[in-house]
Design a protein around this motif. Structure first.
Motif, PDB file in Angstrom:
ATOM      1  N   PHE A  37       0.823  -1.210   0.000  1.00 58.23           N
ATOM      2  CA  PHE A  37       0.000   0.000   0.000  1.00 58.23           C
ATOM      3  C   PHE A  37       0.856   1.259   0.000  1.00 58.23           C
ATOM      4  O   PHE A  37       1.884   1.330   0.680  1.00 58.23           O
ATOM      5  CB  PHE A  37      -0.910   0.026   1.229  1.00 58.23           C
ATOM      6  N   ARG A  38       0.425   2.273  -0.762  1.00 55.67           N
ATOM      7  CA  ARG A  38       1.094   3.575  -0.806  1.00 55.67           C
ATOM      8  C   ARG A  38       0.037   4.657  -0.594  1.00 55.67           C
ATOM      9  O   ARG A  38      -1.053   4.594  -1.170  1.00 55.67           O
ATOM     10  CB  ARG A  38       1.801   3.765  -2.150  1.00 55.67           C
ATOM     11  N   LEU A  39       0.385   5.635   0.208  1.00 57.09           N
ATOM     12  CA  LEU A  39      -0.575   6.665   0.590  1.00 57.09           C
ATOM     13  C   LEU A  39      -0.253   7.980  -0.107  1.00 57.09           C
ATOM     14  O   LEU A  39       0.766   8.615   0.165  1.00 57.09           O
ATOM     15  CB  LEU A  39      -0.558   6.865   2.106  1.00 57.09           C
ATOM     16  N   GLY A  40      -1.121   8.386  -1.020  1.00 57.98           N
ATOM     17  CA  GLY A  40      -1.033   9.713  -1.605  1.00 57.98           C
ATOM     18  C   GLY A  40      -2.033  10.618  -0.907  1.00 57.98           C
ATOM     19  O   GLY A  40      -3.194  10.239  -0.720  1.00 57.98           O
ATOM     20  N   VAL A  41      -1.585  11.794  -0.501  1.00 62.64           N
ATOM     21  CA  VAL A  41      -2.468  12.723   0.205  1.00 62.64           C
ATOM     22  C   VAL A  41      -2.443  14.077  -0.495  1.00 62.64           C
ATOM     23  O   VAL A  41      -1.481  14.433  -1.181  1.00 62.64           O
ATOM     24  CB  VAL A  41      -2.070  12.894   1.682  1.00 62.64           C
ATOM     25  N   GLY A  42      -3.523  14.830  -0.292  1.00 59.84           N
ATOM     26  CA  GLY A  42      -3.601  16.155  -0.868  1.00 59.84           C
ATOM     27  C   GLY A  42      -4.399  17.089   0.018  1.00 59.84           C
ATOM     28  O   GLY A  42      -5.140  16.650   0.912  1.00 59.84           O
ATOM     29  N   ARG A  43      -4.260  18.376  -0.246  1.00 55.22           N
ATOM     30  CA  ARG A  43      -4.993  19.387   0.510  1.00 55.22           C
ATOM     31  C   ARG A  43      -6.450  19.467   0.076  1.00 55.22           C
ATOM     32  O   ARG A  43      -7.310  19.882   0.837  1.00 55.22           O
ATOM     33  CB  ARG A  43      -4.307  20.744   0.319  1.00 55.22           C
ATOM     34  N   GLY A  44      -6.735  19.068  -1.145  1.00 55.84           N
ATOM     35  CA  GLY A  44      -8.086  19.199  -1.664  1.00 55.84           C
ATOM     36  C   GLY A  44      -8.332  20.612  -2.158  1.00 55.84           C
ATOM     37  O   GLY A  44      -7.413  21.337  -2.529  1.00 55.84           O
ATOM     38  N   GLY A  45      -9.582  21.014  -2.162  1.00 51.88           N
ATOM     39  CA  GLY A  45      -9.937  22.345  -2.639  1.00 51.88           C
ATOM     40  C   GLY A  45     -10.958  23.000  -1.734  1.00 51.88           C
ATOM     41  O   GLY A  45     -11.437  22.391  -0.765  1.00 51.88           O
ATOM     42  N   PRO A  46     -11.355  24.242  -2.042  1.00 51.30           N
ATOM     43  CA  PRO A  46     -12.320  24.963  -1.207  1.00 51.30           C
ATOM     44  C   PRO A  46     -13.754  24.575  -1.541  1.00 51.30           C
ATOM     45  O   PRO A  46     -14.623  25.428  -1.757  1.00 51.30           O
ATOM     46  CB  PRO A  46     -12.034  26.428  -1.580  1.00 51.30           C
ATOM     47  N   TRP A  47     -13.994  23.271  -1.566  1.00 53.83           N
ATOM     48  CA  TRP A  47     -15.267  22.791  -2.073  1.00 53.83           C
ATOM     49  C   TRP A  47     -16.283  22.561  -0.958  1.00 53.83           C
ATOM     50  O   TRP A  47     -15.942  22.581   0.233  1.00 53.83           O
ATOM     51  CB  TRP A  47     -15.057  21.512  -2.887  1.00 53.83           C
ATOM     52  N   VAL A  48     -17.499  22.252  -1.360  1.00 50.80           N
ATOM     53  CA  VAL A  48     -18.604  22.062  -0.415  1.00 50.80           C
ATOM     54  C   VAL A  48     -18.346  20.886   0.526  1.00 50.80           C
ATOM     55  O   VAL A  48     -18.968  20.784   1.596  1.00 50.80           O
ATOM     56  CB  VAL A  48     -19.924  21.879  -1.193  1.00 50.80           C
ATOM     57  N   ASP A  49     -17.412  20.021   0.173  1.00 53.76           N
ATOM     58  CA  ASP A  49     -17.025  18.906   1.059  1.00 53.76           C
ATOM     59  C   ASP A  49     -16.702  19.411   2.467  1.00 53.76           C
ATOM     60  O   ASP A  49     -17.010  18.756   3.466  1.00 53.76           O
ATOM     61  CB  ASP A  49     -15.776  18.186   0.529  1.00 53.76           C
ATOM     62  N   LEU A  50     -16.033  20.552   2.547  1.00 54.06           N
ATOM     63  CA  LEU A  50     -15.631  21.112   3.841  1.00 54.06           C
ATOM     64  C   LEU A  50     -16.834  21.427   4.706  1.00 54.06           C
ATOM     65  O   LEU A  50     -16.781  21.300   5.935  1.00 54.06           O
ATOM     66  CB  LEU A  50     -14.803  22.384   3.619  1.00 54.06           C
ATOM     67  N   GLU A  51     -17.918  21.843   4.073  1.00 54.00           N
ATOM     68  CA  GLU A  51     -19.159  22.118   4.807  1.00 54.00           C
ATOM     69  C   GLU A  51     -19.834  20.830   5.241  1.00 54.00           C
ATOM     70  O   GLU A  51     -20.247  20.680   6.396  1.00 54.00           O
ATOM     71  CB  GLU A  51     -20.096  22.929   3.915  1.00 54.00           C
ATOM     72  N   VAL A  52     -19.927  19.886   4.331  1.00 51.94           N
ATOM     73  CA  VAL A  52     -20.639  18.643   4.626  1.00 51.94           C
ATOM     74  C   VAL A  52     -19.961  17.881   5.761  1.00 51.94           C
ATOM     75  O   VAL A  52     -20.627  17.378   6.677  1.00 51.94           O
ATOM     76  CB  VAL A  52     -20.722  17.765   3.359  1.00 51.94           C
ATOM     77  N   PHE A  53     -18.630  17.806   5.731  1.00 51.78           N
ATOM     78  CA  PHE A  53     -17.915  17.031   6.742  1.00 51.78           C
ATOM     79  C   PHE A  53     -17.562  17.844   7.978  1.00 51.78           C
ATOM     80  O   PHE A  53     -16.960  17.320   8.920  1.00 51.78           O
ATOM     81  CB  PHE A  53     -16.659  16.407   6.126  1.00 51.78           C
ATOM     82  N   GLY A  54     -17.904  19.124   7.971  1.00 49.99           N
ATOM     83  CA  GLY A  54     -17.752  19.948   9.173  1.00 49.99           C
ATOM     84  C   GLY A  54     -16.340  20.365   9.494  1.00 49.99           C
ATOM     85  O   GLY A  54     -16.081  20.839  10.605  1.00 49.99           O
ATOM     86  N   THR A  55     -15.405  20.209   8.559  1.00 52.47           N
ATOM     87  CA  THR A  55     -14.027  20.595   8.851  1.00 52.47           C
ATOM     88  C   THR A  55     -13.773  22.075   8.576  1.00 52.47           C
ATOM     89  O   THR A  55     -12.887  22.675   9.184  1.00 52.47           O
ATOM     90  CB  THR A  55     -13.033  19.740   8.041  1.00 52.47           C
ATOM     91  N   GLY A  56     -14.511  22.659   7.633  1.00 59.23           N
ATOM     92  CA  GLY A  56     -14.467  24.095   7.431  1.00 59.23           C
ATOM     93  C   GLY A  56     -13.326  24.593   6.562  1.00 59.23           C
ATOM     94  O   GLY A  56     -12.328  23.905   6.339  1.00 59.23           O
ATOM     95  N   LEU A  57     -13.493  25.829   6.092  1.00 64.43           N
ATOM     96  CA  LEU A  57     -12.530  26.435   5.190  1.00 64.43           C
ATOM     97  C   LEU A  57     -11.158  26.636   5.842  1.00 64.43           C
ATOM     98  O   LEU A  57     -10.131  26.596   5.162  1.00 64.43           O
ATOM     99  CB  LEU A  57     -13.082  27.772   4.700  1.00 64.43           C
ATOM    100  N   GLU A  58     -11.133  26.824   7.144  1.00 70.20           N
ATOM    101  CA  GLU A  58      -9.861  27.026   7.857  1.00 70.20           C
ATOM    102  C   GLU A  58      -8.937  25.827   7.681  1.00 70.20           C
ATOM    103  O   GLU A  58      -7.720  25.988   7.505  1.00 70.20           O
ATOM    104  CB  GLU A  58     -10.145  27.255   9.348  1.00 70.20           C
ATOM    105  N   ARG A  59      -9.486  24.609   7.728  1.00 73.47           N
ATOM    106  CA  ARG A  59      -8.663  23.409   7.541  1.00 73.47           C
ATOM    107  C   ARG A  59      -8.020  23.403   6.167  1.00 73.47           C
ATOM    108  O   ARG A  59      -6.871  22.984   5.999  1.00 73.47           O
ATOM    109  CB  ARG A  59      -9.518  22.145   7.707  1.00 73.47           C
ATOM    110  N   TYR A  60      -8.768  23.856   5.158  1.00 71.28           N
ATOM    111  CA  TYR A  60      -8.228  23.892   3.801  1.00 71.28           C
ATOM    112  C   TYR A  60      -7.192  24.996   3.644  1.00 71.28           C
ATOM    113  O   TYR A  60      -6.123  24.773   3.077  1.00 71.28           O
ATOM    114  CB  TYR A  60      -9.359  24.088   2.788  1.00 71.28           C
ATOM    115  N   GLU A  61      -7.502  26.189   4.131  1.00 73.19           N
ATOM    116  CA  GLU A  61      -6.642  27.341   3.861  1.00 73.19           C
ATOM    117  C   GLU A  61      -5.373  27.364   4.705  1.00 73.19           C
ATOM    118  O   GLU A  61      -4.325  27.793   4.232  1.00 73.19           O
ATOM    119  CB  GLU A  61      -7.441  28.627   4.067  1.00 73.19           C
ATOM    120  N   ARG A  62      -5.452  26.923   5.960  1.00 71.01           N
ATOM    121  CA  ARG A  62      -4.283  27.038   6.834  1.00 71.01           C
ATOM    122  C   ARG A  62      -3.914  25.764   7.591  1.00 71.01           C
ATOM    123  O   ARG A  62      -2.872  25.719   8.244  1.00 71.01           O
ATOM    124  CB  ARG A  62      -4.523  28.173   7.852  1.00 71.01           C
ATOM    125  N   GLY A  63      -4.758  24.732   7.517  1.00 67.25           N
ATOM    126  CA  GLY A  63      -4.529  23.565   8.364  1.00 67.25           C
ATOM    127  C   GLY A  63      -3.755  22.416   7.755  1.00 67.25           C
ATOM    128  O   GLY A  63      -3.450  21.441   8.453  1.00 67.25           O
TER     129      GLY A  63
END
Length: 337
Positions: A101-127
Motif C-alpha cells: 500500500f502507498r498513501l497519496g495525500v492532498g490538501r483538496g480544494g475549497p469545495w462544499v465537502d468542507l461544509e458537509v464534513f464539518g471541517t471548514g474552510l480554515e482546515r483547507y486554507e491554513r490547516g
C-alpha cells in the motif's frame, strides 16, 4: 521506472454507480495482469468526475483482489478527515498487504465537502501543514500526542504500527508553491497532475529538490500523472478520446462547488480534452512510447501513473489497459531503465 494505472472511477453519461465501481475494480485487476507496477485510486465527493468517496476503502478492496501490484491513493484528501484516522487505515493496509500500500495525500480544494464534513474552510486554507505532520507522526506508530492549533490530544498508542519502516510510502499532491515547499521540508515526493506540460513539471521538481536539499533531505522520487490511450494509429486514438472525454468532463468538472461562493471559472471540456490529447500519450503504440519517455526524461519524474479511462466504455478501458501493458510499457521501461 515504475509505471502505474491511475483510476478515477469516472462516471461517463449513461452509466450508474454500480457499473462504474465494478469496472474500476476490473480495470485494477486487469492492470496487474497487464504488468503495471501499481494502481492508483482517486477520491472525490458529490460529483460524477469520480464516484469513489474513499480511496483507502477502495484500495483495501483492490489489495484483496490482487497479489503483486502496489496500490495507492491519488489522493486521500486531508482537509476533510482526521489525519490519525487516515494513518490507522494506512497502517492496517500496509500490514495486511505485506507492504503493497502507498498513501497519496492532498490538501483538496475549497469545495462544499468542507461544509458537509464539518471541517471548514480554515482546515483547507491554513490547516494542511499541521494535518500532514500529525499524519506522519501517526504513521510511524508507537506513542504520540498532539498540541497543535487544530489537533490536540493526550498521548495515545497508535495501533497497528506500520509494517514498512519508518512508515508506508507517502506522496503529496502539490499544485501550489506552498505545498511544494512543505513536501520538500518533510522530505516527501510530489504527485504531479495532468494539467501541465513536462517542462513545467521539471521546474517544479527542481524547486522541490533545492528546498529538500536545504532541509537536509535527498532527492525524492516524484510521481507524474499522464493520460494514456493507445490505438492502431494516432488519429484513431485521438478520435476515441475527443469523442468520449468532453462528455465526462462537462458534468464532472461542474461538480466542483466552492464552499464560500467564490468565483470559479471551470475549464472548457472540449478545449481541455484537446489539451490532454496534445500533451499526453494518445497515439499509436510507438507514439505512446515516445511521448511517455519524453515526459519522464523532460520532467525528471521517477514514476508515471497513466489515466487509462479516457475511452469511457468498460470494454474499451480494459482493451486499453491490456494493450498498454503488452505494446507500450515494456518499451518505455527499456528506454528509461
Amino acid at each position: 521506472m515504475r509505471i502505474g494505472a491511475f483510476l478515477l472511477a469516472a462516471q461517463f453519461p449513461g452509466r450508474d454507480h454500480t457499473s462504474v465501481l465494478e469496472s474500476t475494480l476490473a480495470a485494477a485487476v486487469a492492470a496487474e495482469r497487464a504488468g503495471f507496477d501499481d494502481v492508483w485510486l482517486a477520491e472525490h465527493h458529490f460529483m460524477s468526475y469520480g464516484v469513489c468517496p474513499s480511496a483507502v476503502t477502495m484500495a483495501g478492496f483492490v489489495l484483496g483482489r490482487t497479489e503483486r501490484i502496489g496500490v495507492g491513493t491519488a489522493t486521500s484528501v486531508l482537509s476533510t478527515q482526521h489525519p490519525v484516522a487516515l494513518a490507522e487505515q494506512a497502517n492496517l493496509l500496509d500490514q495486511l498487504s505485506g507492504g503493497r500500500f502507498r498513501l497519496g495525500v492532498g490538501r483538496g480544494g475549497p469545495w462544499v465537502d468542507l461544509e458537509v464534513f464539518g471541517t471548514g474552510l480554515e482546515r483547507y486554507e491554513r490547516g494542511f501543514p499541521e494535518s500532514l505532520e500529525v499524519l506522519l507522526a501517526a504513521l510511524r506508530g508507537g506513542r504520540m500526542r498532539a498540541d497543535g492549533a487544530t489537533f490536540g490530544f493526550r498521548e495515545v498508542e497508535i495501533v497497528p504500527g506500520p509494517r514498512t519502516r519508518p512508515h508506508p510510502p507517502v506522496v503529496v499532491a502539490a499544485t501550489s508553491d506552498s505545498t511544494l515547499e512543505l513536501a520538500a521540508r518533510l522530505g516527501l515526493p510530489m504527485l504531479l497532475g495532468m494539467d501541465r506540460v513536462p517542462a513545467e513539471h521539471a521546474a517544479r521538481i527542481a524547486a522541490h529538490d533545492r528546498a529538500a536539499e536545504a532541509a537536509g533531505h535527498g532527492r525524492a522520487g516524484h510521481v507524474l500523472a499522464s493520460l494514456a490511450h493507445v490505438a492502431d494509429t494516432r488519429e484513431q486514438a485521438r478520435k476515441v478520446v475527443l469523442d468520449a472525454l468532453p462528455r465526462w468532463l462537462g458534468p464532472g468538472l461542474a461538480g466542483y462547488v466552492p464552499v464560500d461562493g467564490r468565483a470559479r471559472a471551470p475549464k472548457d471540456p472540449r478545449e481541455y480534452a484537446r489539451f490532454l490529447c496534445d500533451a499526453h500519450a494518445v497515439d499509436s503504440p510507438q507514439g505512446c512510447v515516445e511521448r511517455l519517455v519524453e515526459q519522464a526524461r523532460t520532467s525528471g519524474a521517477a514514476e508515471l501513473i497513466l489515466m487509462v479511462e479516457a475511452a469511457g466504455e468498460p470494454a474499451a478501458v480494459l482493451e486499453n489497459v491490456t494493450r498498454l501493458g503488452a505494446e507500450v510499457l515494456p518499451a518505455v521501461r527499456a528506454a528509461l531503465d
